[in-house]
Design a protein around this motif. Structure first.
Motif, PDB file in Angstrom:
ATOM      1  N   MET A   1       0.836  -1.218   0.000  1.00  0.00           N
ATOM      2  CA  MET A   1       0.000   0.000   0.000  1.00  0.00           C
ATOM      3  C   MET A   1       0.859   1.252   0.000  1.00  0.00           C
ATOM      4  N   ILE A   2       0.402   2.221  -0.745  1.00  0.00           N
ATOM      5  CA  ILE A   2       1.107   3.502  -0.731  1.00  0.00           C
ATOM      6  C   ILE A   2       0.382   4.423   0.234  1.00  0.00           C
ATOM      7  N   ASP A   3       1.129   4.894   1.197  1.00  0.00           N
ATOM      8  CA  ASP A   3       0.521   5.842   2.129  1.00  0.00           C
ATOM      9  C   ASP A   3       0.466   7.216   1.487  1.00  0.00           C
ATOM     10  N   LYS A   4      -0.690   7.847   1.615  1.00  0.00           N
ATOM     11  CA  LYS A   4      -0.806   9.194   1.068  1.00  0.00           C
ATOM     12  C   LYS A   4      -1.079  10.147   2.213  1.00  0.00           C
ATOM     13  N   ASN A   5      -0.292  11.185   2.278  1.00  0.00           N
ATOM     14  CA  ASN A   5      -0.630  12.173   3.284  1.00  0.00           C
ATOM     15  C   ASN A   5      -1.547  13.222   2.683  1.00  0.00           C
ATOM     16  N   ILE A   6      -2.048  14.083   3.490  1.00  0.00           N
ATOM     17  CA  ILE A   6      -3.072  15.040   3.068  1.00  0.00           C
ATOM     18  C   ILE A   6      -2.555  15.949   1.953  1.00  0.00           C
ATOM     19  N   ASP A   7      -1.292  16.354   2.119  1.00  0.00           N
ATOM     20  CA  ASP A   7      -0.692  17.229   1.116  1.00  0.00           C
ATOM     21  C   ASP A   7      -0.712  16.604  -0.275  1.00  0.00           C
ATOM     22  N   LEU A   9      -2.625  14.219  -1.341  1.00  0.00           N
ATOM     23  CA  LEU A   9      -3.999  14.079  -1.827  1.00  0.00           C
ATOM     24  C   LEU A   9      -4.503  15.383  -2.417  1.00  0.00           C
ATOM     25  N   LYS A  10      -4.157  16.469  -1.765  1.00  0.00           N
ATOM     26  CA  LYS A  10      -4.579  17.789  -2.235  1.00  0.00           C
ATOM     27  C   LYS A  10      -4.018  18.062  -3.625  1.00  0.00           C
ATOM     28  N   ARG A  11      -2.693  17.804  -3.735  1.00  0.00           N
ATOM     29  CA  ARG A  11      -2.033  18.048  -5.022  1.00  0.00           C
ATOM     30  C   ARG A  11      -2.633  17.176  -6.112  1.00  0.00           C
ATOM     31  N   ASN A  17      -8.235  18.073 -11.326  1.00  0.00           N
ATOM     32  CA  ASN A  17      -9.129  19.158 -11.743  1.00  0.00           C
ATOM     33  C   ASN A  17      -8.594  19.884 -12.955  1.00  0.00           C
ATOM     34  N   ALA A  18      -7.279  20.134 -12.926  1.00  0.00           N
ATOM     35  CA  ALA A  18      -6.672  20.858 -14.042  1.00  0.00           C
ATOM     36  C   ALA A  18      -6.837  20.054 -15.332  1.00  0.00           C
ATOM     37  N   GLU A  19      -6.621  18.743 -15.237  1.00  0.00           N
ATOM     38  CA  GLU A  19      -6.781  17.893 -16.413  1.00  0.00           C
ATOM     39  C   GLU A  19      -8.203  17.947 -16.938  1.00  0.00           C
ATOM     40  N   MET A  20      -9.145  17.887 -15.988  1.00  0.00           N
ATOM     41  CA  MET A  20     -10.557  17.919 -16.327  1.00  0.00           C
ATOM     42  C   MET A  20     -10.907  19.209 -17.067  1.00  0.00           C
ATOM     43  N   ARG A  21     -10.417  20.337 -16.517  1.00  0.00           N
ATOM     44  CA  ARG A  21     -10.715  21.630 -17.136  1.00  0.00           C
ATOM     45  C   ARG A  21     -10.196  21.670 -18.565  1.00  0.00           C
ATOM     46  N   LEU A  22      -8.972  21.187 -18.743  1.00  0.00           N
ATOM     47  CA  LEU A  22      -8.375  21.207 -20.077  1.00  0.00           C
ATOM     48  C   LEU A  22      -9.220  20.410 -21.051  1.00  0.00           C
ATOM     49  N   LYS A  23      -9.696  19.264 -20.551  1.00  0.00           N
ATOM     50  CA  LYS A  23     -10.514  18.401 -21.402  1.00  0.00           C
ATOM     51  C   LYS A  23     -11.797  19.122 -21.815  1.00  0.00           C
ATOM     52  N   VAL A  24     -12.414  19.774 -20.821  1.00  0.00           N
ATOM     53  CA  VAL A  24     -13.676  20.476 -21.093  1.00  0.00           C
ATOM     54  C   VAL A  24     -13.440  21.605 -22.099  1.00  0.00           C
ATOM     55  N   TYR A  25     -12.349  22.377 -21.907  1.00  0.00           N
ATOM     56  CA  TYR A  25     -12.057  23.454 -22.858  1.00  0.00           C
ATOM     57  C   TYR A  25     -11.917  22.896 -24.263  1.00  0.00           C
ATOM     58  N   GLY A  26     -11.230  21.775 -24.358  1.00  0.00           N
ATOM     59  CA  GLY A  26     -11.019  21.150 -25.668  1.00  0.00           C
ATOM     60  C   GLY A  26     -12.328  20.783 -26.318  1.00  0.00           C
ATOM     61  N   ILE A  27     -13.189  20.117 -25.548  1.00  0.00           N
ATOM     62  CA  ILE A  27     -14.480  19.691 -26.090  1.00  0.00           C
ATOM     63  C   ILE A  27     -15.295  20.902 -26.506  1.00  0.00           C
ATOM     64  N   LEU A  28     -15.263  21.950 -25.650  1.00  0.00           N
ATOM     65  CA  LEU A  28     -16.024  23.162 -25.953  1.00  0.00           C
ATOM     66  C   LEU A  28     -15.560  23.777 -27.271  1.00  0.00           C
ATOM     67  N   SER A  29     -14.247  23.884 -27.432  1.00  0.00           N
ATOM     68  CA  SER A  29     -13.784  24.576 -28.646  1.00  0.00           C
ATOM     69  C   SER A  29     -14.094  23.758 -29.887  1.00  0.00           C
TER      70      SER A  29
END
Lengths: 426, 257
Positions: A1-7, A9-11, A17-29
């Motif tokens: 198991m890989i332990d993940k600390n809060i930091d 997880l946040k990153r 989210n950034a990937e998601m936004r880029l995808k949405v912009y692409g689809i929109l254009s």
């Protein structure tokens, strides 16, 4: 198991989210582009489809053979010149309205027939001299206003004296349509005629042939020059200031406004070499000059994409540089060169500006039959029609645009097809 | 082991190569015997490949490369004006690091060299030549039924042997091999090594290799290059057991490189 600390997880979340936004912009254009494209195509299609049909009027006609045949029984052009074909057409047309006797009324009635109807009749008898002396039924073109009214494209809400058709004329047309004496039929003249002042007899064929002739010259001129230039630059030119200079200028040339090539053609081909005006030969040369940089850039890229090991292999076997280039590198680069060429050709097909400068914008009623006869090209034809006052030219330019776009789609699919076909797998 | 008296194939005197202003090899003088396998070893960037490419003037293709010194093939200076690099390369064939068959049929791959040199004028002669070359390359049994298949569809080892067969087909005197096995697995490597030994009966072979075991297995003579200098050159067993130079000793025992 890989332990993940809060930091972490946040990153991780931020990154997702950034990937998601880029995808949405692409689809929109992409959707925006598709919507605009389809809006354009639909609006052109809607305004152009009606040009596929044309109003024709059924006439009963009998022409005396003595008037048009020579002694041997052949069609005599000289005699036919003396025949009042327009008169024959109007007389036959007027018989549909026996109640009309006033000259002014007769004149406005005659205006409903195309002024080219007499010419069409003459053409018909030239082709079918056996029908002379017979009572024949023939469909001849109605005037463009007649045509527009039957297609529902005539604005009747305008005040009568500002309209091109009077209320009386509209009534006559309604009567003819109801009696099935006039009908909308497939618009053959659009596909077999060259340009005309009368929308009802104007066709695209002259421009299509003109474009074809022009592009033939373009490809014959541009492809060998560009391929030779790119092979030279890639394989033989010594790197240095001069080669860099040439390279930079080829790239610049690709960005020069096309009208400049027209000016060049005007002063060099017409002015200096004295080649004929409005000729596909000159148009093709101008467009060729314009296309050469595009093909050179594409060819060099695809020549460079061939692994150098292939060239080394050929050289190590004792092939000369030219043999290595011709036998091994060019065949492998061919799909890329072809794609570049067809894209360049498609660009040339849609180009108007250089053709304006060398006189291919002329009004030409004959379908060109050689590389030096006066011709026009499809985009120029569209430009001229869209500039005309008659409403009927509006739908014809839309249909011509569809034609042009169709040609472009065919050429681009050809590029894709050729690339797929000749692409070698490693 | 070397009891016959061998003729010299290549004689090089003070060969230096520059890429622009950067010197790649420095005054190499090396004599290569006929019908033997000579291995060039040394760490990466030591100039062994550069030296190899001088021997058939493949460096000519590199634009800023200049070669000084003398390279004699059978007594003729190959960098003199009378020698056409195209004809030279027909006599001194080359096999590259990565198998690079042409993306054409196996037959066309082998037949290309003979064709451009006017060997084998008709189809029958060419077919014989192709079969003979493939036989020499030990490949005939594997491909004889599919000579029309695309050569790039073969396995890596087979592709490399196609390249060797292609080099043999123009009937060279010398075959240069630039790390011919570095992209291959041990079994394919063993096959190529076997092939080299049998080819050395009729051809002079010069091989650049990173694998010292390979050099030890196949070559009769070994030259050790370091930083553009030829450090040591001699009988392979001697180089690997009692080298004269400390650097050679350090390299073959794996202390650097």
């Amino acid at each position: 198991m890989i332990d993940k600390n809060i930091d972490q997880l946040k990153r991780l979340k931020l990154r997702k989210n950034a990937e998601m936004r880029l995808k949405v912009y692409g689809i929109l254009s992409i959707s925006l582009a598709l919507i605009m494209l389809s809006t354009l195509m639909i609006s052109i299609g809607l305004s152009g489809y009606s040009a596929l049909q044309q109003a024709y009027v059924k006439l009963e006609i009998n022409v005396d053979s003595k008037k048009v045949l020579d002694e041997k029984g052949g069609f005599s052009n000289q005699k036919a010149l003396l025949v009042n074909w327009d008169g024959i057409v109007s007389n036959s047309f007027i018989t549909n309205f026996p109640e009309i006797t006033k000259r002014s009324e007769k004149r406005s009635l005659r205006a409903l027939m195309s002024s080219n109807a007499g010419y069409e009749l003459r053409q018909y008898f030239q082709k079918n001299p056996d029908d002379l002396d017979e009572n024949i039924t023939i469909w001849l073109s109605a005037s463009d206003d007649f045509d527009q009214y039957m297609k529902g494209r005539f604005n009747t809400s305008v005040d009568e004296k500002d309209r091109r058709l009077s209320n009386q004329q509209l009534k006559w047309i309604d009567f003819l349509a109801m009696e099935k004496i006039s009908k909308l039929k497939f618009n053959t003249s659009f596909f077999v005629n060259a340009d005309s002042r009368e929308p009802e007899s104007a066709g695209i064929l002259g421009a299509v042939v003109g474009s074809t002739l022009t592009l033939t010259i373009t490809i014959l001129f541009a492809l060998p020059l560009a391929v030779m230039a790119s092979v030279y630059l890639e394989y033989f030119a010594k790197p240095g200031r001069l080669t860099d200079f040439i390279e930079v200028n080829i790239n610049n040339l690709a960005a020069i406004p096309s009208i400049v090539f027209g000016l060049l053609g005007l002063s060099v081909f017409l002015g200096f070499f004295g080649l004929p005006r409005s000729a596909p030969l000159v148009g093709g040369l101008c467009l060729g000059l314009m296309t050469i940089p595009t093909i050179i850039i594409a060819s060099r890229a695809s020549i460079r994409a061939v692994p150098p090991s292939i060239k080394d292999a050929a050289l190590a076997l004792g092939a000369s540089r030219m043999q290595a280039a011709l036998h091994h590198v060019l065949p492998l680069a061919a799909p890329g060169i072809l794609t570049g060429t067809i894209i360049g050709m498609a660009q040339a097909l849609g180009e108007t500006a250089p053709l304006l400068m060398i006189g291919m914008v002329a009004f030409i009623i004959e379908t060109p039959d050689s590389f030096t006869s006066a011709a026009t090209a499809m985009p120029v034809q569209i430009f001229m029609w869209s500039d005309s006052a008659e409403r009927a030219f509006y739908e014809r330019s839309s249909l011509a645009i569809l034609f042009l776009v169709g040609f472009l789609i065919i050429m681009n699919s050809l590029a894709v097809f050729l690339r797929r076909k000749f692409e070698k797998k490693w | 082991m070397v009891d016959k008296i061998n003729n010299l194939k290549f004689k090089t005197k003070n060969v230096s190569v520059f890429y622009g202003s950067k010197q790649a090899i420095n005054k190499i003088s090396l004599d290569i015997e006929e019908k033997q396998i000579t291995a060039l070893i040394g760490p990466s960037g030591c100039g062994k490949s550069t030296f190899l490419r001088c021997l058939n003037r493949m460096n000519d293709v590199i634009s800023n490369c200049s070669v000084n010194g003398k390279i004699l093939l059978d007594g003729n200076n190959i960098y003199s004006d009378e020698i056409d690099p195209v004809l030279l390369r027909a006599k001194v064939g080359m096999v590259f690091q990565k198998p690079n068959p042409f993306p054409k049929s196996i037959f066309e791959n082998i037949a290309y060299g003979p064709r451009i040199h006017g060997i084998g004028n008709n189809r029958a002669e060419l077919t014989d030549l192709v079969h003979h070359s493939l036989e020499q390359a030990g490949l005939i049994d594997e491909v004889k039924d599919r000579l029309d298949d695309i050569a790039t569809g073969l396995s890596g080892g087979q592709q490399q042997r196609i390249c060797i067969a292609r080099a043999i087909a123009v009937n060279p005197d010398v075959i240069l091999m630039d790390e011919p096995c570095s992209a291959l697995d041990p079994i394919a490597t063993a096959k190529i090594e076997e092939l080299m030994s049998s080819l050395s009966k009729s051809y002079t072979i010069i091989i650049v290799t990173h694998s010292m075991q390979q050099a030890g297995r196949v070559s009769q003579k070994t030259a050790f290059f370091h930083m553009g200098d030829l450090i040591e050159y001699g009988e392979t067993p001697k180089i690997f057991t009692q080298p004269d130079q400390q650097k050679t000793q350090d390299y073959i025992t794996g202390r650097f490189g």
